[in-house]
Design a protein around this motif. Structure first.
Motif, PDB file in Angstrom:
ATOM      1  N   THR A   1      -0.764  -8.719  -7.518  1.00 39.59           N
ATOM      2  CA  THR A   1      -0.789  -8.145  -6.165  1.00 39.59           C
ATOM      3  C   THR A   1       0.057  -6.883  -6.065  1.00 39.59           C
ATOM      4  O   THR A   1      -0.237  -6.003  -5.260  1.00 39.59           O
ATOM      5  CB  THR A   1      -0.295  -9.158  -5.123  1.00 39.59           C
ATOM      6  OG1 THR A   1       1.091  -9.456  -5.365  1.00 39.59           O
ATOM      7  CG2 THR A   1      -1.106 -10.441  -5.171  1.00 39.59           C
ATOM      8  N   GLU A   2       1.121  -6.783  -6.881  1.00 42.30           N
ATOM      9  CA  GLU A   2       2.025  -5.638  -6.790  1.00 42.30           C
ATOM     10  C   GLU A   2       1.741  -4.586  -7.854  1.00 42.30           C
ATOM     11  O   GLU A   2       2.574  -3.722  -8.139  1.00 42.30           O
ATOM     12  CB  GLU A   2       3.480  -6.116  -6.905  1.00 42.30           C
ATOM     13  CG  GLU A   2       3.855  -7.183  -5.904  1.00 42.30           C
ATOM     14  CD  GLU A   2       3.531  -6.792  -4.480  1.00 42.30           C
ATOM     15  OE1 GLU A   2       4.113  -5.800  -3.985  1.00 42.30           O
ATOM     16  OE2 GLU A   2       2.698  -7.469  -3.848  1.00 42.30           O
TER      17      GLU A   2
ATOM     18  N   THR B   1       6.570 -12.653 -15.425  1.00 39.37           N
ATOM     19  CA  THR B   1       5.764 -12.390 -14.238  1.00 39.37           C
ATOM     20  C   THR B   1       6.151 -13.406 -13.177  1.00 39.37           C
ATOM     21  O   THR B   1       6.173 -14.607 -13.439  1.00 39.37           O
ATOM     22  CB  THR B   1       4.264 -12.509 -14.535  1.00 39.37           C
ATOM     23  OG1 THR B   1       3.929 -11.652 -15.626  1.00 39.37           O
ATOM     24  CG2 THR B   1       3.436 -12.117 -13.323  1.00 39.37           C
ATOM     25  N   LEU B   2       6.474 -12.916 -11.994  1.00 40.63           N
ATOM     26  CA  LEU B   2       6.962 -13.785 -10.918  1.00 40.63           C
ATOM     27  C   LEU B   2       5.897 -13.927  -9.837  1.00 40.63           C
ATOM     28  O   LEU B   2       5.338 -12.939  -9.355  1.00 40.63           O
ATOM     29  CB  LEU B   2       8.245 -13.216 -10.320  1.00 40.63           C
ATOM     30  CG  LEU B   2       8.978 -14.118  -9.330  1.00 40.63           C
ATOM     31  CD1 LEU B   2       9.527 -15.358 -10.024  1.00 40.63           C
ATOM     32  CD2 LEU B   2      10.116 -13.355  -8.654  1.00 40.63           C
TER      33      LEU B   2
ATOM     34  N   TRP C   1      -3.243 -24.833  -5.087  1.00 33.43           N
ATOM     35  CA  TRP C   1      -2.135 -23.885  -5.121  1.00 33.43           C
ATOM     36  C   TRP C   1      -2.649 -22.480  -4.856  1.00 33.43           C
ATOM     37  O   TRP C   1      -3.684 -22.079  -5.378  1.00 33.43           O
ATOM     38  CB  TRP C   1      -1.411 -23.958  -6.459  1.00 33.43           C
ATOM     39  CG  TRP C   1      -0.572 -25.201  -6.575  1.00 33.43           C
ATOM     40  CD1 TRP C   1      -0.968 -26.426  -7.015  1.00 33.43           C
ATOM     41  CD2 TRP C   1       0.799 -25.337  -6.185  1.00 33.43           C
ATOM     42  NE1 TRP C   1       0.070 -27.323  -6.939  1.00 33.43           N
ATOM     43  CE2 TRP C   1       1.172 -26.687  -6.443  1.00 33.43           C
ATOM     44  CE3 TRP C   1       1.758 -24.474  -5.674  1.00 33.43           C
ATOM     45  CZ2 TRP C   1       2.460 -27.176  -6.183  1.00 33.43           C
ATOM     46  CZ3 TRP C   1       3.034 -24.947  -5.427  1.00 33.43           C
ATOM     47  CH2 TRP C   1       3.375 -26.282  -5.677  1.00 33.43           C
ATOM     48  N   GLU C   2      -1.914 -21.745  -4.024  1.00 33.44           N
ATOM     49  CA  GLU C   2      -2.284 -20.384  -3.659  1.00 33.44           C
ATOM     50  C   GLU C   2      -1.161 -19.429  -4.038  1.00 33.44           C
ATOM     51  O   GLU C   2       0.019 -19.770  -3.932  1.00 33.44           O
ATOM     52  CB  GLU C   2      -2.545 -20.294  -2.146  1.00 33.44           C
ATOM     53  CG  GLU C   2      -3.649 -21.223  -1.660  1.00 33.44           C
ATOM     54  CD  GLU C   2      -3.769 -21.257  -0.141  1.00 33.44           C
ATOM     55  OE1 GLU C   2      -2.789 -20.854   0.528  1.00 33.44           O
ATOM     56  OE2 GLU C   2      -4.817 -21.704   0.357  1.00 33.44           O
ATOM     57  N   THR C   3      -1.529 -18.234  -4.481  1.00 37.04           N
ATOM     58  CA  THR C   3      -0.556 -17.188  -4.800  1.00 37.04           C
ATOM     59  C   THR C   3      -0.557 -16.149  -3.695  1.00 37.04           C
ATOM     60  O   THR C   3      -1.603 -15.597  -3.362  1.00 37.04           O
ATOM     61  CB  THR C   3      -0.908 -16.513  -6.139  1.00 37.04           C
ATOM     62  OG1 THR C   3      -0.839 -17.472  -7.193  1.00 37.04           O
ATOM     63  CG2 THR C   3       0.057 -15.383  -6.442  1.00 37.04           C
ATOM     64  N   THR C   4       0.617 -15.905  -3.132  1.00 37.58           N
ATOM     65  CA  THR C   4       0.715 -14.906  -2.076  1.00 37.58           C
ATOM     66  C   THR C   4       1.264 -13.575  -2.580  1.00 37.58           C
ATOM     67  O   THR C   4       1.064 -12.541  -1.955  1.00 37.58           O
ATOM     68  CB  THR C   4       1.615 -15.408  -0.932  1.00 37.58           C
ATOM     69  OG1 THR C   4       2.894 -15.787  -1.470  1.00 37.58           O
ATOM     70  CG2 THR C   4       0.993 -16.625  -0.262  1.00 37.58           C
ATOM     71  N   LYS C   5       1.952 -13.599  -3.728  1.00 38.39           N
ATOM     72  CA  LYS C   5       2.510 -12.367  -4.286  1.00 38.39           C
ATOM     73  C   LYS C   5       2.720 -12.568  -5.784  1.00 38.39           C
ATOM     74  O   LYS C   5       3.088 -13.655  -6.218  1.00 38.39           O
ATOM     75  CB  LYS C   5       3.837 -12.007  -3.615  1.00 38.39           C
ATOM     76  CG  LYS C   5       4.435 -10.676  -4.049  1.00 38.39           C
ATOM     77  CD  LYS C   5       5.721 -10.383  -3.284  1.00 38.39           C
ATOM     78  CE  LYS C   5       6.307  -9.038  -3.691  1.00 38.39           C
ATOM     79  NZ  LYS C   5       7.586  -8.756  -2.957  1.00 38.39           N
ATOM     80  N   SER C   6       2.461 -11.517  -6.568  1.00 35.15           N
ATOM     81  CA  SER C   6       2.674 -11.597  -8.011  1.00 35.15           C
ATOM     82  C   SER C   6       3.096 -10.234  -8.535  1.00 35.15           C
ATOM     83  O   SER C   6       2.549  -9.206  -8.129  1.00 35.15           O
ATOM     84  CB  SER C   6       1.410 -12.081  -8.726  1.00 35.15           C
ATOM     85  OG  SER C   6       0.297 -11.259  -8.416  1.00 35.15           O
ATOM     86  N   GLU C   7       4.062 -10.242  -9.467  1.00 30.61           N
ATOM     87  CA  GLU C   7       4.561  -8.973 -10.001  1.00 30.61           C
ATOM     88  C   GLU C   7       5.228  -9.177 -11.349  1.00 30.61           C
ATOM     89  O   GLU C   7       5.807 -10.233 -11.625  1.00 30.61           O
ATOM     90  CB  GLU C   7       5.571  -8.340  -9.036  1.00 30.61           C
ATOM     91  CG  GLU C   7       6.802  -9.189  -8.777  1.00 30.61           C
ATOM     92  CD  GLU C   7       7.746  -8.562  -7.770  1.00 30.61           C
ATOM     93  OE1 GLU C   7       8.033  -7.346  -7.906  1.00 30.61           O
ATOM     94  OE2 GLU C   7       8.199  -9.272  -6.859  1.00 30.61           O
ATOM     95  N   ASN C   8       5.143  -8.149 -12.200  1.00 30.29           N
ATOM     96  CA  ASN C   8       5.880  -8.128 -13.452  1.00 30.29           C
ATOM     97  C   ASN C   8       7.282  -7.597 -13.166  1.00 30.29           C
ATOM     98  O   ASN C   8       7.435  -6.496 -12.628  1.00 30.29           O
ATOM     99  CB  ASN C   8       5.175  -7.244 -14.483  1.00 30.29           C
ATOM    100  CG  ASN C   8       3.907  -7.859 -15.017  1.00 30.29           C
ATOM    101  OD1 ASN C   8       3.848  -9.054 -15.289  1.00 30.29           O
ATOM    102  ND2 ASN C   8       2.863  -7.055 -15.174  1.00 30.29           N
ATOM    103  N   LEU C   9       8.303  -8.372 -13.506  1.00 31.60           N
ATOM    104  CA  LEU C   9       9.673  -7.965 -13.223  1.00 31.60           C
ATOM    105  C   LEU C   9      10.107  -6.829 -14.140  1.00 31.60           C
ATOM    106  O   LEU C   9       9.649  -6.701 -15.282  1.00 31.60           O
ATOM    107  CB  LEU C   9      10.615  -9.154 -13.373  1.00 31.60           C
ATOM    108  CG  LEU C   9      10.391 -10.316 -12.397  1.00 31.60           C
ATOM    109  CD1 LEU C   9      11.445 -11.403 -12.606  1.00 31.60           C
ATOM    110  CD2 LEU C   9      10.417  -9.828 -10.952  1.00 31.60           C
TER     111      LEU C   9
END
Length: 492
Positions: A58-59, A101-102, A114-122
């Motif tokens: 997402t990010e 990845t968070l 389960w649903e993902t609302t935000k995802s990003e590589n730190l």
């Protein structure tokens, strides 16, 4: 008996009152088999794909290669709302991997998915980058320890410290990242932290590899403390030897120091976990066994005595799939470990048939209690493993499967999964993970066919002592709710 449904909807739940409550470790072993294209688990359980390698985040960016440790960090101790940190065992220099990845995830109370609302590589640039992030742990103060499984000298970031081979601590709430040099430099695979929040047990995934204990000066602060290496018997007693770890040069030389003091050599320590009995369990991949030991003084205030033994492995175990019993050799490749709420030890295997073993509470080598929960798809190994606080949900990854796989396997959400790419997923009892049934099933004493159905279809229900049947649409709308009086056949 048939139920004729005339709904323009996908029916995805048959709920029958009176089913016996189960825990995630309650299952009948699968039939021992070589790997196939599919992810094989008992019919009592289901899985849901969280993400595949290459999927968009997402990010920005995409999900990285070689997914490994899946660290579930609860928000406010919730088992349905939290962060999921997934390690990449790849390298930014060679395959675009490495790092964490968070995800911000939650379980929908309507769909039980389960649903993902935000995802990003730190971003790890603040600590000079990272590589080969293998396994790790979730701390009791809700941070993630991500372990670098490769040692890289002080080359790319000349600061006196080796570039890789450290434990990193990630705060999923603030995104702050810290490298803990005092815990030593080695091919880190995993750590486990005592309830005192100071003592850490860890191992080097190398040959020679060694077993270590780190005792922090202060609780929840792993940057300063004493580092010890084990010396003694693998089936008897031993003790800890203090290493030098006060300067960058000393912290870089953990393995050399261990060899110099004559520490006990283990051939590839993969995972270390503290059991509900207070003993420390650790898997040695190339020795084909899981050891366990007691430590008389976890803080090493005085010289402690370590008493060690083989817990499981170096043997064949009878696996009962409900109809036949097969003797299966344990083999090499003991990898990730985790205990469930019942005290069962889950052991993910990297090698052989890449089984997911479950060593039941009460197991001894003299009186074995070993089962096989699953088999990873061809070319892959099952990796990472954490549970939610209520132990209903197991997060894990399928790493480096064969790119030619065409499993065409439906997950709990009805998504088709090929298992031709690295995949992170969640596993649970079918009743806890979505109400979508993706194949003909037998739920304890009850059977239904077919399910799901679209528009007009027929469902046949057979069973004993049926009290109630509920049918829901995929949007969570209740379509049927009817009571019965312990019948074997019904016709609503």
């Amino acid at each position: 008996m048939e139920i004729k449904l005339h709904f323009k909807a996908l029916i995805f739940l048959l709920a029958i009152d009176g089913l016996t409550a189960q825990n995630i470790g309650d299952f009948t072993s699968i039939t021992p088999t070589a790997q196939t294209a599919q992810f094989v688990i008992p019919s009592s359980h289901a899985f849901q794909k969280i993400i595949e390698v290459g999927d968009a985040l997402t990010e920005g960016g995409t999900f990285k290669v070689k997914p490994d440790f899946t660290a579930y960090v609860p928000i406010a101790n919730s088992s349905t709302n939290g962060y999921l940190g997934i390690n990449s065992e790849g390298s930014a220099l060679t395959d675009g991997g490495g790092g964490v990845t968070l995800f911000e995830i939650n379980l929908s109370p309507i769909t039980k998915l389960w649903e993902t609302t935000k995802s990003e590589n730190l971003d790890f640039s603040s600590v000079g980058g990272t590589a080969a992030n293998c396994s790790g742990t979730v701390t009791s103060w809700n941070t993630i320890i991500s372990c670098e499984e490769v040692v890289v000298g002080d080359i790319f970031v000349p600061d006196g410290y080796n570039d890789a081979g450290w434990n990193l601590e990630v705060n999923p709430f603030t995104k702050a990242i810290t490298k803990h040099y005092a815990m030593g430099n080695m091919a880190h695979e995993n750590v486990t932290i005592h309830t005192n929040k100071r003592t850490v047990y860890q191992g080097a995934d190398s040959n020679p590899g060694y077993l270590y204990k780190f005792v922090a000066v202060n609780e929840e602060i792993l940057s300063v403390g004493n580092l010890y290496v084990y010396s003694g018997s693998k089936n008897g007693t031993g003790s800890w030897i203090l290493l030098n770890n006060g300067t960058p040069a000393e912290q870089n030389s953990t393995l050399a120091q261990s060899n110099a003091v004559g520490a006990t050599v283990f051939n590839g320590i993969e995972d270390v976990e503290i059991g509900p009995d207070g003993m420390v369990y650790f898997a040695v991949k190339n020795e084909g066994q899981v050891y366990r030991f007691s430590d008389s003084d976890v803080l090493e205030a005085s010289t402690s005595t370590v008493t060690m033994e083989t817990f499981v492995g170096m043997a064949s175990y009878d696996i009962n799939n409900g109809t036949t019993i097969t003797s299966v050799p344990w083999g090499n490749g003991n990898d990730n470990l985790a205990f469930d709420a019942d005290g069962n030890l889950w052991v993910l295997q990297d090698g052989g048939n890449n089984y997911i073993w479950v060593v039941k509470n009460g197991h001894t080598q003299a009186s074995p209690k070993v089962e096989i929960f699953g088999t990873a798809p061809i070319g892959s190994e099952p990796t990472g493993i954490t549970f939610t606080p209520d132990y209903k949900y197991l997060f894990m990854s399928i790493m480096h499967p064969d790119s030619g796989n065409a499993a065409n396997q439906l997950d709990a959400a009805g998504n088709t999964v090929s298992f031709s790419k690295g995949t992170s997923l969640v596993v649970a009892l079918t009743e806890n993970l979505s109400t979508l049934s993706v194949k003909n099933k037998v739920l304890n004493e009850f059977s239904m066919y077919p399910n799901p159905v679209e528009s007009v279809g027929n469902i046949t229900i057979k069973g004993a002592l049926i009290n109630n049947i509920k049918l829901y649409s995929i949007l969570g709308m209740k379509l049927l709710d009817k009571n019965y009086n312990d019948l074997n056949e019904i016709e609503p």
